[in-house]
Design an enzyme around this catalytic site. Structure first.
Site, mmCIF file in Angstrom:
data_model
loop_
_atom_site.group_PDB
_atom_site.id
_atom_site.type_symbol
_atom_site.label_atom_id
_atom_site.label_comp_id
_atom_site.label_asym_id
_atom_site.label_seq_id
_atom_site.Cartn_x
_atom_site.Cartn_y
_atom_site.Cartn_z
ATOM 1 N N ASP A 62 5.407 2.325 -29.304
ATOM 2 C CA ASP A 62 4.861 2.733 -28.573
ATOM 3 C C ASP A 62 5.522 3.954 -27.553
ATOM 4 O OD1 ASP A 62 3.277 3.950 -26.411
ATOM 5 O OD2 ASP A 62 2.438 2.071 -25.767
ATOM 6 N N ASP A 102 -1.620 11.580 -26.633
ATOM 7 C CA ASP A 102 -1.903 12.432 -25.254
ATOM 8 C C ASP A 102 -2.464 11.237 -24.099
ATOM 9 O OD1 ASP A 102 -2.102 14.243 -23.406
ATOM 10 O OD2 ASP A 102 -3.168 15.724 -24.891
ATOM 11 N N SER A 113 1.039 16.433 -34.232
ATOM 12 C CA SER A 113 -0.001 17.049 -35.218
ATOM 13 C C SER A 113 -0.281 16.227 -36.253
ATOM 14 C CB SER A 113 0.609 18.447 -35.645
ATOM 15 O OG SER A 113 0.364 19.480 -34.938
ATOM 16 N N THR A 114 0.382 15.078 -36.558
ATOM 17 C CA THR A 114 -0.372 14.394 -37.504
ATOM 18 C C THR A 114 -1.406 13.322 -37.405
ATOM 19 O OG1 THR A 114 1.260 12.662 -37.182
ATOM 20 C CG2 THR A 114 2.101 14.542 -38.520
HETATM 21 P P1 ADP Z 1 -2.115 15.286 -32.835
HETATM 22 O O1 ADP Z 1 -3.268 15.904 -32.066
HETATM 23 O O2 ADP Z 1 -0.914 16.332 -32.496
HETATM 24 O O3 ADP Z 1 -2.464 15.244 -34.227
HETATM 25 P P2 ADP Z 1 -2.424 12.501 -32.134
HETATM 26 O O4 ADP Z 1 -2.023 11.760 -30.747
HETATM 27 O O5 ADP Z 1 -3.786 12.474 -32.528
HETATM 28 O O6 ADP Z 1 -1.808 14.153 -31.898
HETATM 29 O O7 ADP Z 1 -1.391 11.986 -33.170
HETATM 30 C C1 ADP Z 1 -0.070 12.088 -33.202
HETATM 31 C C2 ADP Z 1 0.701 10.734 -33.627
HETATM 32 O O8 ADP Z 1 0.900 10.045 -32.259
HETATM 33 C C3 ADP Z 1 -0.036 10.092 -34.553
HETATM 34 O O9 ADP Z 1 0.767 9.654 -35.551
HETATM 35 C C4 ADP Z 1 -0.672 8.911 -33.795
HETATM 36 O O10 ADP Z 1 -0.880 7.478 -34.540
HETATM 37 C C5 ADP Z 1 0.594 8.841 -32.832
HETATM 38 N N1 ADP Z 1 0.330 7.963 -31.574
HETATM 39 C C6 ADP Z 1 -0.671 7.635 -30.981
HETATM 40 N N2 ADP Z 1 -0.648 6.966 -30.013
HETATM 41 C C7 ADP Z 1 0.825 6.720 -29.775
HETATM 42 C C8 ADP Z 1 1.755 5.976 -28.835
HETATM 43 N N3 ADP Z 1 1.312 5.559 -27.947
HETATM 44 N N4 ADP Z 1 3.263 6.283 -29.348
HETATM 45 C C9 ADP Z 1 3.544 6.860 -30.312
HETATM 46 N N5 ADP Z 1 2.834 7.368 -31.287
HETATM 47 C C10 ADP Z 1 1.432 7.640 -30.900
#
Ligand code: ADP
Length: 178
Positions: A16, A40, A123-124
């Protein structure tokens, strides 16, 4: 997994990103800097309202760019809000925009004079960029940057949220560095 290139550690871990103790963590933001789901939402929840207050003042950030705010209550001192592209078909400048979001973040970190930065996989998630293609852009941009800016960053970390994503990033890093 960890490698050292030009004195900089490039590290991958599963976890995380809000718990990272790097100087900067990067948020996968939207261009209105309005907060949202995914990483976010997690960053704003963990960092508290000071981050959104600054985002409101900044107002927005074009796709492919990045802006910096306080880290609020996070361990990280600063959050860089990087706006990656929404993936359509790969033919709408997505690779260039994704690279530019990473490069802009790295430049801001160096301008701020900090040593360490952690990225999520921009973005993924909701934005739908295929992880394999995105990992190649993310990691090759970082490798190029540390090669061109020797001595500026000690640690660039990717914090991947799932085992499959960690696996993809690990394979890509191995193939780019062997
Ligand atoms: P985007 O809109 O740019 O695709 P997202 O937040 O939907 O952004 O996803 C980007 C990546 O961050 C995904 O792989 C998601 O699983 C991951 N993600 C979500 N929460 C966390 C976190 N707390 N720490 C790290 N990565 C995260």
């Amino acid at each position: 997994m960890e490698i050292i290139i030009e004195g900089a550690t490039i590290s991958l871990l599963k976890g995380d990103i809000t718990l990272e103790e790097t100087d900067i963590i990067v948020n996968a933001a939207n261009s209105r800097l309005a907060g949202g789901g995914g990483v976010d939402g997690a960053i704003h929840r963990a960092g508290g309202p000071a981050i959104m207050e600054e985002c409101r003042k900044i107002g927005g950030c074009p796709t492919g760019s990045a802006v910096m705010t306080t880290g609020g209550k996070l361990s990280a001192r600063f959050v860089i809000h990087a706006v990656g592209p929404i993936y359509k078909d790969g033919l709408h400048n997505e690779p260039m925009l994704l690279e530019s979001a990473y490069r802009g973040s790295l430049k801001l970190a160096v301008q701020k004079g900090v040593g360490s930065i952690a990225f999520p996989s921009i973005s993924t998630g909701a934005y739908g960029y295929p992880v394999d293609a995105a990992s190649k852009i993310a990691l090759s941009t970082v490798l190029d940057f540390v090669g061109d800016n020797k001595g500026s960053l000690d640690l660039v970390r990717f914090v991947l949220f799932s085992d499959p994503d960690y696996g993809v990033y690990s394979r890509t890093l191995r193939s780019l560095t062997e």
